[in-house]
Motif scaffolding. Sequence first.
Motif, short mmCIF file in Angstrom:
data_model
loop_
_atom_site.label_atom_id
_atom_site.label_comp_id
_atom_site.label_asym_id
_atom_site.label_seq_id
_atom_site.Cartn_x
_atom_site.Cartn_y
_atom_site.Cartn_z
N ARG A 15 -0.53 62.93 59.06
CA ARG A 15 -0.76 62.64 60.49
C ARG A 15 0.55 62.67 61.27
O ARG A 15 0.63 63.31 62.33
N HIS A 16 1.59 62.03 60.73
CA HIS A 16 2.87 61.98 61.43
C HIS A 16 3.48 63.37 61.58
O HIS A 16 4.00 63.72 62.64
N MET A 17 3.44 64.18 60.53
CA MET A 17 4.06 65.51 60.60
C MET A 17 3.34 66.40 61.62
O MET A 17 4.00 67.06 62.42
N VAL A 18 2.02 66.38 61.60
CA VAL A 18 1.26 67.23 62.53
C VAL A 18 1.46 66.76 63.97
O VAL A 18 1.65 67.57 64.88
N PRO A 23 1.69 72.62 66.06
CA PRO A 23 1.67 74.05 66.33
C PRO A 23 1.00 74.33 67.67
O PRO A 23 0.20 73.51 68.15
N ALA A 24 1.30 75.47 68.25
CA ALA A 24 0.64 75.87 69.51
C ALA A 24 -0.75 76.41 69.24
O ALA A 24 -1.69 76.13 69.98
N ASN A 25 -0.89 77.20 68.19
CA ASN A 25 -2.18 77.78 67.81
C ASN A 25 -3.06 76.65 67.26
O ASN A 25 -2.64 75.92 66.37
N PRO A 26 -4.30 76.49 67.75
CA PRO A 26 -5.14 75.37 67.31
C PRO A 26 -5.78 75.54 65.94
O PRO A 26 -6.45 74.62 65.47
N ARG A 27 -5.59 76.68 65.28
CA ARG A 27 -6.17 76.87 63.94
C ARG A 27 -5.32 76.10 62.92
O ARG A 27 -4.18 76.44 62.68
N PHE A 46 -6.17 62.68 65.00
CA PHE A 46 -5.09 63.65 65.19
C PHE A 46 -5.58 65.09 65.10
O PHE A 46 -4.87 66.02 65.49
N LEU A 47 -6.81 65.30 64.65
CA LEU A 47 -7.38 66.65 64.54
C LEU A 47 -8.01 67.14 65.85
O LEU A 47 -8.34 68.31 65.96
N GLU A 48 -8.16 66.25 66.83
CA GLU A 48 -8.91 66.60 68.05
C GLU A 48 -8.39 67.84 68.77
O GLU A 48 -9.18 68.62 69.27
N PRO A 49 -7.07 68.09 68.85
CA PRO A 49 -6.63 69.31 69.56
C PRO A 49 -6.83 70.59 68.75
O PRO A 49 -6.56 71.68 69.26
N TYR A 50 -7.32 70.47 67.51
CA TYR A 50 -7.32 71.62 66.60
C TYR A 50 -8.73 72.05 66.20
O TYR A 50 -9.70 71.33 66.41
N CYS A 74 -15.92 63.17 62.51
CA CYS A 74 -15.37 64.50 62.80
C CYS A 74 -16.50 65.51 62.67
O CYS A 74 -17.05 65.71 61.59
N ASP A 75 -16.87 66.13 63.79
CA ASP A 75 -18.01 67.05 63.73
C ASP A 75 -17.64 68.49 64.07
O ASP A 75 -18.50 69.36 64.13
N SER A 76 -16.37 68.76 64.28
CA SER A 76 -15.94 70.12 64.61
C SER A 76 -14.94 70.60 63.56
O SER A 76 -13.75 70.30 63.65
N TYR A 77 -15.44 71.32 62.56
CA TYR A 77 -14.60 71.80 61.48
C TYR A 77 -15.34 72.91 60.73
O TYR A 77 -16.55 73.12 60.94
#
Length: 196
Positions: A15-18, A23-27, A46-50, A74-77
Amino acid sequence: MAAAGQAQANGELVRHMVESWPPANPRLLFAGMGTGQILDYSGTGFLEPYRPTFTDINRGFLDRLEKRLVRLGCDSYQTAIDDLEDTRLQPPWGGVVVVLVLEHIDWRKGVASLGRLQAERCYIVIQENPPGSARVRPPVGSMSIFQQVRPNLVPPDQLIDAMAAQQYSLIASESRLVTDDKKMTGLVFARQESAI
């Protein structure tokens, strides 16, 4: 891993590293994610922007991971079967997260695969043992498969050199102490501008 404090440490590191070097690319790819135990400690906020994708070579682990993601809200993956030693995923990626996977594969092949993914950032967590340490806790749960195949620690300096050969520079590192004076070390690599 949770009993030894590794899952907690790894969740915090990821979590801290990300969050600190996004990254700019959301993938965002989580390679060799297994059942996703670290998410119990990192959370999924922390995954929300990705647009996260979770991979493993074991479909059963991914099924358990999907249930965990639903429980954590988390429902978007996406999930996919993939082998980090010879990835079939298409580049480019914003970031690739690899947590205690290189120790269980031919890590040099894994690093070559990371190079092919062309991620802006690679977030790698490895284990470091104290000098002369031969003490290893027997794995439990989904990690018990490693009773048959013993992990090989990845020397950090060799990993940094191998990543440099794939056009990645180390931009940050930090560690967390866990049981038996072991360290979980997080390394953040950035793809060199000339390689993008």
